[in-house]
Scaffold this active site. Structure first.
Site, PDB file in Angstrom:
ATOM      1  N   THR A   1      40.411  35.788  40.988  1.00  0.00           N
ATOM      2  CA  THR A   1      40.739  36.788  42.006  1.00  0.00           C
ATOM      3  C   THR A   1      41.486  36.128  43.149  1.00  0.00           C
ATOM      4  OG1 THR A   1      39.877  38.395  43.609  1.00  0.00           O
ATOM      5  CG2 THR A   1      38.390  36.589  43.015  1.00  0.00           C
TER       6      THR A   1
ATOM      7  N   ASN B   1      40.203  29.235  39.182  1.00  0.00           N
ATOM      8  CA  ASN B   1      41.490  29.931  39.290  1.00  0.00           C
ATOM      9  C   ASN B   1      42.588  28.961  38.864  1.00  0.00           C
ATOM     10  OD1 ASN B   1      43.864  31.449  40.423  1.00  0.00           O
ATOM     11  ND2 ASN B   1      42.245  32.688  41.359  1.00  0.00           N
TER      12      ASN B   1
ATOM     13  N   HIS C   1      35.247  48.719  41.348  1.00  0.00           N
ATOM     14  CA  HIS C   1      36.399  49.613  41.495  1.00  0.00           C
ATOM     15  C   HIS C   1      36.470  50.679  40.401  1.00  0.00           C
ATOM     16  CE1 HIS C   1      38.484  46.262  44.051  1.00  0.00           C
ATOM     17  NE2 HIS C   1      37.575  46.923  44.714  1.00  0.00           N
TER      18      HIS C   1
ATOM     19  N   CYS D   1      35.028  73.840  36.698  1.00  0.00           N
ATOM     20  CA  CYS D   1      35.411  74.472  37.971  1.00  0.00           C
ATOM     21  C   CYS D   1      36.916  74.644  38.125  1.00  0.00           C
ATOM     22  CB  CYS D   1      34.831  73.678  39.150  1.00  0.00           C
ATOM     23  SG  CYS D   1      35.702  72.133  39.459  1.00  0.00           S
TER      24      CYS D   1
HETATM   25  P1  NAD Z   1      45.116  39.731  41.780  1.00  0.00           P
HETATM   26  O1  NAD Z   1      46.155  40.180  40.815  1.00  0.00           O
HETATM   27  O2  NAD Z   1      45.339  39.920  43.226  1.00  0.00           O
HETATM   28  O3  NAD Z   1      44.881  38.176  41.554  1.00  0.00           O
HETATM   29  C1  NAD Z   1      44.744  37.634  40.271  1.00  0.00           C
HETATM   30  C2  NAD Z   1      44.243  36.213  40.420  1.00  0.00           C
HETATM   31  O4  NAD Z   1      44.003  35.691  39.133  1.00  0.00           O
HETATM   32  C3  NAD Z   1      45.240  35.254  41.108  1.00  0.00           C
HETATM   33  O5  NAD Z   1      44.557  34.511  42.078  1.00  0.00           O
HETATM   34  C4  NAD Z   1      45.727  34.362  39.959  1.00  0.00           C
HETATM   35  O6  NAD Z   1      46.023  33.051  40.397  1.00  0.00           O
HETATM   36  C5  NAD Z   1      44.528  34.371  39.046  1.00  0.00           C
HETATM   37  N1  NAD Z   1      44.789  34.135  37.632  1.00  0.00           N
HETATM   38  C6  NAD Z   1      45.833  34.563  36.885  1.00  0.00           C
HETATM   39  N2  NAD Z   1      45.677  34.211  35.602  1.00  0.00           N
HETATM   40  C7  NAD Z   1      44.496  33.531  35.531  1.00  0.00           C
HETATM   41  C8  NAD Z   1      43.766  32.925  34.474  1.00  0.00           C
HETATM   42  N3  NAD Z   1      44.218  32.941  33.207  1.00  0.00           N
HETATM   43  N4  NAD Z   1      42.571  32.336  34.766  1.00  0.00           N
HETATM   44  C9  NAD Z   1      42.106  32.300  36.033  1.00  0.00           C
HETATM   45  N5  NAD Z   1      42.749  32.868  37.072  1.00  0.00           N
HETATM   46  C10 NAD Z   1      43.924  33.483  36.824  1.00  0.00           C
HETATM   47  O7  NAD Z   1      43.752  40.387  41.289  1.00  0.00           O
HETATM   48  P2  NAD Z   1      42.431  40.795  42.089  1.00  0.00           P
HETATM   49  O8  NAD Z   1      42.064  39.735  43.053  1.00  0.00           O
HETATM   50  O9  NAD Z   1      41.477  41.225  41.037  1.00  0.00           O
HETATM   51  O10 NAD Z   1      42.836  42.089  42.943  1.00  0.00           O
HETATM   52  C11 NAD Z   1      43.598  43.076  42.343  1.00  0.00           C
HETATM   53  C12 NAD Z   1      43.051  44.490  42.347  1.00  0.00           C
HETATM   54  O11 NAD Z   1      43.709  45.192  41.293  1.00  0.00           O
HETATM   55  C13 NAD Z   1      41.591  44.622  42.043  1.00  0.00           C
HETATM   56  O12 NAD Z   1      41.092  45.513  42.981  1.00  0.00           O
HETATM   57  C14 NAD Z   1      41.492  45.270  40.652  1.00  0.00           C
HETATM   58  O13 NAD Z   1      40.674  46.426  40.708  1.00  0.00           O
HETATM   59  C15 NAD Z   1      42.860  45.750  40.328  1.00  0.00           C
HETATM   60  N6  NAD Z   1      43.348  45.332  38.980  1.00  0.00           N
HETATM   61  C16 NAD Z   1      42.522  45.350  37.900  1.00  0.00           C
HETATM   62  C17 NAD Z   1      42.976  44.919  36.648  1.00  0.00           C
HETATM   63  C18 NAD Z   1      42.024  44.947  35.481  1.00  0.00           C
HETATM   64  O14 NAD Z   1      41.112  45.759  35.456  1.00  0.00           O
HETATM   65  N7  NAD Z   1      42.180  44.043  34.511  1.00  0.00           N
HETATM   66  C19 NAD Z   1      44.286  44.484  36.500  1.00  0.00           C
HETATM   67  C20 NAD Z   1      45.121  44.491  37.622  1.00  0.00           C
HETATM   68  C21 NAD Z   1      44.641  44.918  38.862  1.00  0.00           C
HETATM   69 ZN    ZN Z   2      34.902  70.387  38.134  1.00  0.00          ZN
END
Ligand code: NAD
Ligand code: ZN
Length: 245
Positions: A189, A214, A120, A151
Site C-alpha cells: 500500500t 513493498n 473499502h 423499491c
Molecule cells: P496504491 O495503488 O496507491 O499503491 C500500491 C502500492 O503497492 C504501491 O506502494 C506500490 O509500490 C506497491 N506494489 C506494487 N506492486 C507490488 C508488489 N508486487 N508487491 C508489493 N508491493 C507492490 O494502492 P493502495 O494503497 O491500496 O490505495 C489505493 C486504493 O484503491 C485503495 O483504497 C483500494 O481500495 C483501491 N484499489 C483496489 C484494488 C484492488 O482491490 N485490487 C486495485 C486498485 C485500487
Molecule cells: Zn431498494
C-alpha cells in the site's frame, strides 16, 4: 535482506496478543489487477470523481456501471497469488492474526483468510441506494436497468467511493485490531488513502512494531521498524518459511 527477515521474524515470535496486516492494491498486482496509481489506464481516461463518487454515479449511472462490470469481468480470470495464500497461512500459524484490506477484489477471502475486514467494500457485491436490498455476488449482465426489485431505486456496487465514510463496523473492528497489535504489517500500500493509512501511526503509538513489505519506499516507510523490499508474492512466503524454521 536476510537480516531484515530475521528481525521481522524476531518481532513475530515475540508477539503476545495480536499480529495485524494491512494490505493494499500492491498485493493483488501479481494477480493481474492494476494498482491505483499504475499507468495501465485504471481510470480509462476518466476522472476518479466521474467513476468513483456518488455525484458521478448520479450524473451517469450507466457509465459508472459499465466501468464496474468491466472490472468484475476482468476479476473473474484473476486468482489469489502466493502473497494472499501466505497471509492465510500466517493466520493459521499465529493465534490472534487479523487482516485488514483496502482491496475490493475479494482475493484474500478466496485465498482462505477468515479474520478479515474489507475496509473499502467488495466489488462483486451490489446494494440498493434506497433500501437494504443486497446481491452477493452481484449481477454481471449489461448495465442499463440497474434498479432495485424492491423499491425501484438505483443499485450500486458495494464499494466505498471518494467522499464516503467507511462501513462503520469494518472500521471499528480494524481500529481496535490496530490498537491491540504488537506487530503491524503494512503490505503493498502507498499508505496515502485515509482513513485506512491512519491505522499505521495508531498501531505504532499503541506499541506495535511496524513491518513494511513493498517494492519501493512509501509514506509509511518512515515509521517502519523494518522494511522488506520486494514483491509481496516473494516476501510474505519467505517470512512464513523463516517463521516456521
Ligand atoms: P496504491 O495503488 O496507491 O499503491 C500500491 C502500492 O503497492 C504501491 O506502494 C506500490 O509500490 C506497491 N506494489 C506494487 N506492486 C507490488 C508488489 N508486487 N508487491 C508489493 N508491493 C507492490 O494502492 P493502495 O494503497 O491500496 O490505495 C489505493 C486504493 O484503491 C485503495 O483504497 C483500494 O481500495 C483501491 N484499489 C483496489 C484494488 C484492488 O482491490 N485490487 C486495485 C486498485 C485500487
Ligand atoms: Zn431498494
Amino acid at each position: 535482506m536476510e537480516d531484515s527477515i530475521q528481525v521481522a521474524v524476531k518481532y513475530l515470535r515475540q508477539t503476545k496478543h495480536r499480529v495485524v496486516a494491512l494490505t493494499g492494491a500492491g498485493i493483488s498486482a501479481e494477480s493481474g489487477i492494476p494498482t491505483f496509481r499504475g499507468k495501465e489506464g485504471y481510470w480509462r481516461g476518466r476522472s476518479p470523481m466521474q467513476l468513483a463518487s456518488l455525484e458521478g454515479f448520479c450524473e451517469n449511472p450507466q457509465l459508472v456501471w459499465e466501468w464496474y462490470l468491466d472490472r468484475r469481468k476482468k476479476l473473474e480470470g484473476c486468482q489469489p497469488n502466493a502473497g494472499h495464500f501466505a497471509l492465510a497461512a500466517l493466520e493459521k500459524l499465529l493465534p490472534g492474526f487479523a487482516l485488514v484490506t483496502q482491496n475490493v477484489d475479494g482475493l484474500h477471502h478466496n485465498a482462505g483468510s477468515k479474520q478479515l475486514v474489507e475496509l473499502h467494500g467488495n466489488i462483486r457485491r451490489t446494494h440498493c441506494l434506497g433500501c437494504a436490498y443486497l446481491e452477493d455476488p452481484g449481477r454481471q449482465e449489461k448495465a442499463g436497468n440497474f434498479r432495485c426489485p424492491h423499491c425501484g431505486d438505483y443499485l450500486r456496487p458495494s464499494v466505498v467511493w471518494f467522499g464516503e465514510s467507511l462501513p462503520e463496523r469494518a472500521w471499528d473492528q480494524a481500529f481496535s485490531w490496530a490498537q491491540e497489535a504488537d506487530v503491524f504489517l503494512v503490505i503493498g500500500t502507498s499508505a496515502v488513502v485515509y482513513p485506512a493509512a491512519s491505522l499505521i501511526p495508531l498501531a505504532k503509538e499503541t506499541g506495535a512494531k511496524i513491518i513494511e513489505i513493498n517494492v519501493e519506499e512509501t509514506a509509511a516507510s518512515d515509521v517502519a521498524d523494518v522494511s522488506l523490499l520486494g514483491t509481496s508474492s516473494v516476501m510474505i512466503p519467505r517470512l512464513v518459511m523463516a517463521l516456521e524454521e
